[in-house]
Scaffold this motif. Structure first.
Motif: not given
Length: 201
Positions: A55-66, A68-79
């Motif tokens: 489990l990981a946190h998302t950014n406080k800022r939402k994306g343009d579509n409203g 949530a956005i994953y908070a962190g580098t893309s490495d974890i998500l990619n692997d």
């Protein structure tokens, strides 16, 4: 990391299900090197027959579509084999329930694209009753809820645009800028609402 590698070496990884809440307790998710090193250990653990849910946190800022956005580098998500963003859905029509949507961000080898669950948020009920209230929300019901909520959230922007038109502003760019500023949303989100409700008269 040490415990995961020990499970790989001594053969106890197979059938083992590990939940990490949260991943940042094991690796700095903002560091490409640490994320990559940790993901490598997890890959060894999974290859040895284990399963890891992180489990990981998302950014406080939402994306343009409203969303949530994953908070962190893309490495974890990619692997990792799969990644989902978990978001609370606003549902004013259902005050006694909370709706949580899981949206697939990344998948290797299938998995559902999106699924929503609801549970009771009544005051004073036991944890057991709250847990037993969890239900899967069928797609038809979710489509109806999203439609109602979109119209509700669009209403503020429509009001701003209508006022601007009454004041003589009648170009899309000027309406977009005014709606974005007054409703505190991005220009692209304002333009999407304007386009959604623009007719041909």
């Amino acid at each position: 990391e040490k415990l995961l590698l020990e499970a790989v070496k001594d053969g106890t990884a197979r059938g083992l299900f590990v939940v990490l809440d949260t991943l940042k307790k094991c690796a700095d998710l903002m560091s490409k090197q640490q994320s990559s090193e940790f993901a490598n250990v997890v890959r060894q653990f999974v290859s040895a027959g284990g399963t890891l849910l992180g489990l990981a946190h998302t950014n406080k800022r939402k994306g343009d579509n409203g969303r949530a956005i994953y908070a962190g580098t893309s490495d974890i998500l990619n692997d990792f084999d799969a990644g989902y963003i978990i978001d609370e859905m606003p549902t004013a029509e259902h005050p006694g329930e909370k709706f949580i949507e899981f949206t697939q961000e990344k998948a290797r080898g299938g998995g559902v694209q999106s699924v929503t669950y609801a549970y009771s948020v009544e005051d004073g009920i036991s944890y057991e009753r709250r847990l037993s209230s969890v239900r899967k929300v069928e797609p038809d019901e979710m489509d109806g809820i999203k439609r109602v909520e979109q119209e509700r959230s669009d209403a503020e922007i429509i009001g701003v645009v209508a006022t601007q038109i009454t004041n003589g502003v009648n170009t899309k760019m000027a309406l977009r800028n005014a709606a974005a500023e007054q409703a505190s949303i991005s220009r692209s989100a304002a333009m999407r609402v304007i386009d959604r409700y623009t007719g041909d008269d």
